[in-house]
Design an enzyme around this catalytic site. Structure first.
Site, short mmCIF file in Angstrom:
data_model
loop_
_atom_site.label_atom_id
_atom_site.label_comp_id
_atom_site.label_asym_id
_atom_site.label_seq_id
_atom_site.Cartn_x
_atom_site.Cartn_y
_atom_site.Cartn_z
N LYS A 292 -8.09 5.39 11.58
CA LYS A 292 -7.63 6.74 11.35
C LYS A 292 -8.78 7.75 11.53
O LYS A 292 -9.93 7.49 11.15
CB LYS A 292 -7.05 6.88 9.94
CG LYS A 292 -5.75 6.09 9.74
CD LYS A 292 -4.63 6.62 10.61
CE LYS A 292 -3.30 5.94 10.31
NZ LYS A 292 -2.75 6.31 9.01
N GLN A 352 -5.65 -6.24 1.04
CA GLN A 352 -5.03 -5.85 2.30
C GLN A 352 -6.08 -6.01 3.38
O GLN A 352 -7.25 -6.26 3.08
CB GLN A 352 -4.55 -4.40 2.21
CG GLN A 352 -5.68 -3.43 1.88
CD GLN A 352 -5.20 -2.17 1.21
OE1 GLN A 352 -4.26 -2.18 0.43
NE2 GLN A 352 -5.86 -1.05 1.52
N ASP A 387 -3.43 1.32 10.14
CA ASP A 387 -4.72 0.62 10.14
C ASP A 387 -4.81 -0.45 9.06
O ASP A 387 -5.87 -1.08 8.90
CB ASP A 387 -5.86 1.62 9.97
CG ASP A 387 -5.70 2.51 8.74
OD1 ASP A 387 -4.56 2.64 8.23
OD2 ASP A 387 -6.71 3.07 8.27
N ASP A 422 -6.46 -1.83 -6.30
CA ASP A 422 -5.66 -0.92 -5.50
C ASP A 422 -4.21 -1.40 -5.43
O ASP A 422 -3.94 -2.55 -5.09
CB ASP A 422 -6.26 -0.86 -4.09
CG ASP A 422 -5.66 0.22 -3.23
OD1 ASP A 422 -5.90 1.41 -3.52
OD2 ASP A 422 -4.94 -0.12 -2.27
N ASN A 423 -3.28 -0.50 -5.76
CA ASN A 423 -1.84 -0.77 -5.63
C ASN A 423 -1.42 -2.15 -6.16
O ASN A 423 -0.78 -2.94 -5.46
CB ASN A 423 -1.43 -0.67 -4.16
CG ASN A 423 -1.39 0.77 -3.68
OD1 ASN A 423 -1.03 1.67 -4.43
ND2 ASN A 423 -1.77 0.98 -2.44
N GLU A 451 -4.51 0.50 -10.58
CA GLU A 451 -4.08 1.77 -9.98
C GLU A 451 -2.55 1.72 -9.87
O GLU A 451 -1.98 1.62 -8.80
CB GLU A 451 -4.72 1.96 -8.59
CG GLU A 451 -4.47 3.33 -8.00
CD GLU A 451 -4.16 3.31 -6.50
OE1 GLU A 451 -4.21 4.37 -5.88
OE2 GLU A 451 -3.85 2.23 -5.97
N LYS A 561 -11.52 10.10 2.47
CA LYS A 561 -11.10 8.77 2.90
C LYS A 561 -11.34 8.54 4.38
O LYS A 561 -11.50 7.40 4.83
CB LYS A 561 -9.60 8.58 2.61
CG LYS A 561 -9.24 8.35 1.16
CD LYS A 561 -7.74 8.28 0.97
CE LYS A 561 -7.12 7.13 1.72
NZ LYS A 561 -5.66 7.01 1.44
#
Length: 700
Positions: A292, A352, A387, A422-423, A451, A561
């Protein structure tokens, strides 16, 4: 009646098991009802459910934990309830519970737990023979009814108590003498007066308060309570991207990344603001495929760094560091430098992968393959993350478990003991339950922050599964009604298992309140976060009032980010264009006032203005690490665009001030001093100081 509050460390009168002798449980046939003894002990808290393996209450070292139970007996005789605590090292202590007199037979005590590890506790109910006699004798003798009977019953129970070998000799002598007084008093008017003196004798009442005369003892079930280290529940967090710290622009206009070595230069500034945990977004190699560009654009230039959450490239995966940041040895140096400044490093654990991650070729079964043969990328509609490939736990759960456990152990070996996950709500709940239990059994000091920006049910379930801390809905709670509901929930309804970390902003979250509220909004949100819960956090740039959003989004424009951020922290502070001094003061206040390092002690006050929020954080002297009581009153103007003045209303009995009495207070931000009572006028100018953080100094 106020709740009894007791410190486990200081409760010497109740520490010895012999202080209240154990009694055999009175036999009672169990016929499948709710009670296994004469004194039902129902709804014990901290909450525990034997049928739900996830529902295991937890606390942190130094936390004041309320222990509650519903208890009663048939008829009118009085009962007592005690809490028996067993510490991880085998120390046993007893604590009397106080009836709340709320009409629901609720009992409560509070204990400051000062030892890390696995505790157990149980409640014990008993018929309080002295209290029953005292109540009946007070009424009957004063009315001239059954005087002789009441005298003899009192003498008999004193004789029973004097026969208990566990009582001190002086106490037993006093009890025998009291029995003689009652029997010799006579049942005439003079005898009634003498008997009433005994009934109302404070010294005698204290003897039986310390060592009750029990019968019909019922012992409840032993229940677990995990006490984790203090940082699992208390801490001020600061987030920065190490690649931005020390980054600089080359003569050709491109930017050279910061490194772990240059980022170490920012550690003193973060520690100087009083923060205790430094959270780093992923530090791993970043993929090239679908990288990105700025503002989440689909096209990245040759010098765009990409999102750190697109983990994995030819240089390695989750166990490697990005070559631009340095080596693994450089990371260890950074961690050591942080420790030297009094900071712990929290590392992002994002399960991920970028399309270039070594997992993709070595373990394609760890991802979701679409009918056309491609791998599904991540989406959070309307956001798309081309991504990033989400991990699929269904095809090889054992393999993924082993790999993630290896990674966590790897970073623990590098000095990391805190992981921001994360998540987590996009991964199986049973996986987190297994991972956290496995890791913390090996390393009890490891802390996981969820999170969990998700629905209430999965958010709460993740906390029950073992996450020591959780992101919360604080970021989006801005009105008085919203905040009152939120603060009531986190300090009471869910506090047995969920510890909120009140982040004021993140790289993904720049709320409208901050976008349009200016400098006052930033002070309001920081003050609320720092005082309402023991853990809170800010993301770098908050102190510089970075409040411009990408159109149609609640993210900062030019989001860090996807690019480097070049900030001059010292110049902003020198120009009085930084919130750093205010954050420093907030953290100084938190360090000086133990009431602010507790979660469950928040009580709402009232105001006559719907934009003025009021709450109290109080800690009794017996529960405080300083040995002195501590009371903080927070009064916040939630309207960042105006001056507000109103009258606030406080229940001063919460902190030992009689209704109507005046007391002295000091604003810990400005130093202003006032004399308050239970109803007080306040004026809060959003453009100067929108929040009073007031220390109650004591009665006049």
């Amino acid at each position: 009646m106020a709740a009894t509050r007791t410190s486990h460390r200081r409760s010497s009168a109740w520490r010895s098991p012999s202080a209240i002798p154990r009694r055999p449980v009175t036999p009672w046939p169990h016929e499948g009802g709710t009670a296994t003894g004469r004194i039902p002990l129902l709804e014990p808290g901290p909450a525990f459910c034997a049928a739900d393996r996830l529902l295991r209450p937890k606390a942190f070292v130094g936390e004041v934990v309320p222990f509650t139970v519903t208890a009663f007996r048939e008829g009118h005789d009085l009962i007592g309830v005690q809490l028996r605590l067993f510490s991880p090292t085998g120390d046993e202590s007893l604590h009397r519970l106080t009836p709340l007199r709320d009409g629901f037979d609720h009992w409560r005590t509070e204990v400051a737990l000062l030892e890390q590890g696995e505790w157990t506790f149980r409640f014990e109910g008993f018929a309080d023979d002295y209290a029953s006699w005292q109540h009946a004798a007070e009424v009957k003798i004063d009315a001239g009814v059954d005087i002789a009977l009441m005298q003899e019953l009192g003498a008999t129970l004193c004789t029973r108590a004097a026969a208990e070998r566990s009582r001190p000799v002086r106490e037993r002598s006093m009890l025998r003498a009291t029995a003689t007084r009652l029997r010799d008093a006579g049942d005439d008017r003079h005898g009634a007066v003498e008997a009433l003196r005994v009934v109302r004798d404070a010294d005698l009442a204290e003897v039986f308060r310390r060592r009750p005369l029990m019968s019909l003892v019922t012992i409840g079930e032993s229940l677990p309570l995990r006490v984790e280290r203090e940082r699992a529940g208390v801490g001020a967090w600061y987030e920065f991207f190490p690649r931005s710290e020390g980054a600089h622009r080359r003569p050709d206009g491109t930017i050279r990344s910061g490194t772990f070595r240059t980022a170490a230069g920012r550690l003193a500034g973060v520690a100087g603001m009083g923060f205790q945990v430094l959270y780093l977004p992923p530090i791993h190699p970043i993929g090239q495929t679908h990288r990105k560009g700025p503002n989440n654009s689909l096209q990245a230039g040759p010098d765009d760094p990409g999102s750190p959450w697109a983990i994995g490239a030819a240089a390695g995966g989750h166990d490697a560091v990005h070559p631009d940041l340095g080596t693994l040895a450089d990371f260890r140096h950074f961690v050591d430098a942080a420790h030297a400044e009094g900071l712990e490093v929290a590392l992002d654990l994002a399960l991920q992968a970028s399309p270039d991650h070594p997992w993709v070729s070595a373990h394609p079964e760890w991802f979701t393959t679409l009918p056309d043969g491609s791998i599904a990328y991540a989406e959070n509609p309307p956001k798309k993350y081309q991504d990033i490939y989400p991990v699929n736990f269904d095809n090889d759960p054992a393999g993924l478990r082993a790999e993630v456990l290896r990674l966590v152990r790897h970073w623990i070996a590098q000095g990391v003991q805190i992981f921001r996950v994360d998540n987590p709500h996009t991964k199986p709940l049973q996986f987190w339950e297994w991972l956290i239990r496995t890791v913390t059994d090996e390393h009890p000091d490891v802390v996981f922050l969820a999170e969990a920006f998700t629905r209430p049910a999965p958010l709460l379930a993740l906390a029950r599964a073992g996450f020591q801390q959780s992101y919360s809905y604080f970021t989006w709670r801005n009105t008085k009604a919203e905040l009152e509901e939120f603060l009531t929930s986190i300090s009471g309804q869910t506090a047995d298992f969920l510890r909120p970390n009140l982040f004021v902003n993140t790289p993904d979250i720049l709320t409208e309140f901050l976008q349009f509220g200016g400098r006052p909004a930033y002070k309001i949100r920081a003050a609320l976060a720092a005082t309402a819960a023991p853990s809170y956090g800010v993301y770098a740039g908050f102190e510089l009032f970075e409040n411009v959003a990408r159109p149609g989004s609640e993210e900062n424009i030019d989001n860090e980010k996807y690019e480097y951020k070049l900030r001059d922290w010292a110049a902003a502070e020198a120009a009085d264009d930084s919130l750093a001094p205010y954050l420093r003061r907030l953290n100084e206040i938190r360090a000086a006032h133990p009431a602010l390092r507790q979660l469950r002690n928040l009580t709402l006050g009232r105001s006559d203005d719907d934009a003025i929020l009021v709450f109290v954080k109080h800690l009794d002297a017996a529960l405080s690490p300083t040995g002195a009581s501590d009371t903080i009153v927070v009064v916040a103007n939630l309207d960042p665009h105006s001056v507000r003045q109103t009258v606030i209303h406080l229940d001063t009995t919460l902190f030992g001030i009689r209704p109507g009495d005046e007391y002295d207070v000091e604003d810990l931000v400005t130093g202003a001093a006032w004399t308050w009572s239970e109803h007080d006028f306040v004026r809060l100018d959003a453009f100067t100081e929108p929040v009073h953080i007031v220390h109650v100094k004591g009665p006049r």
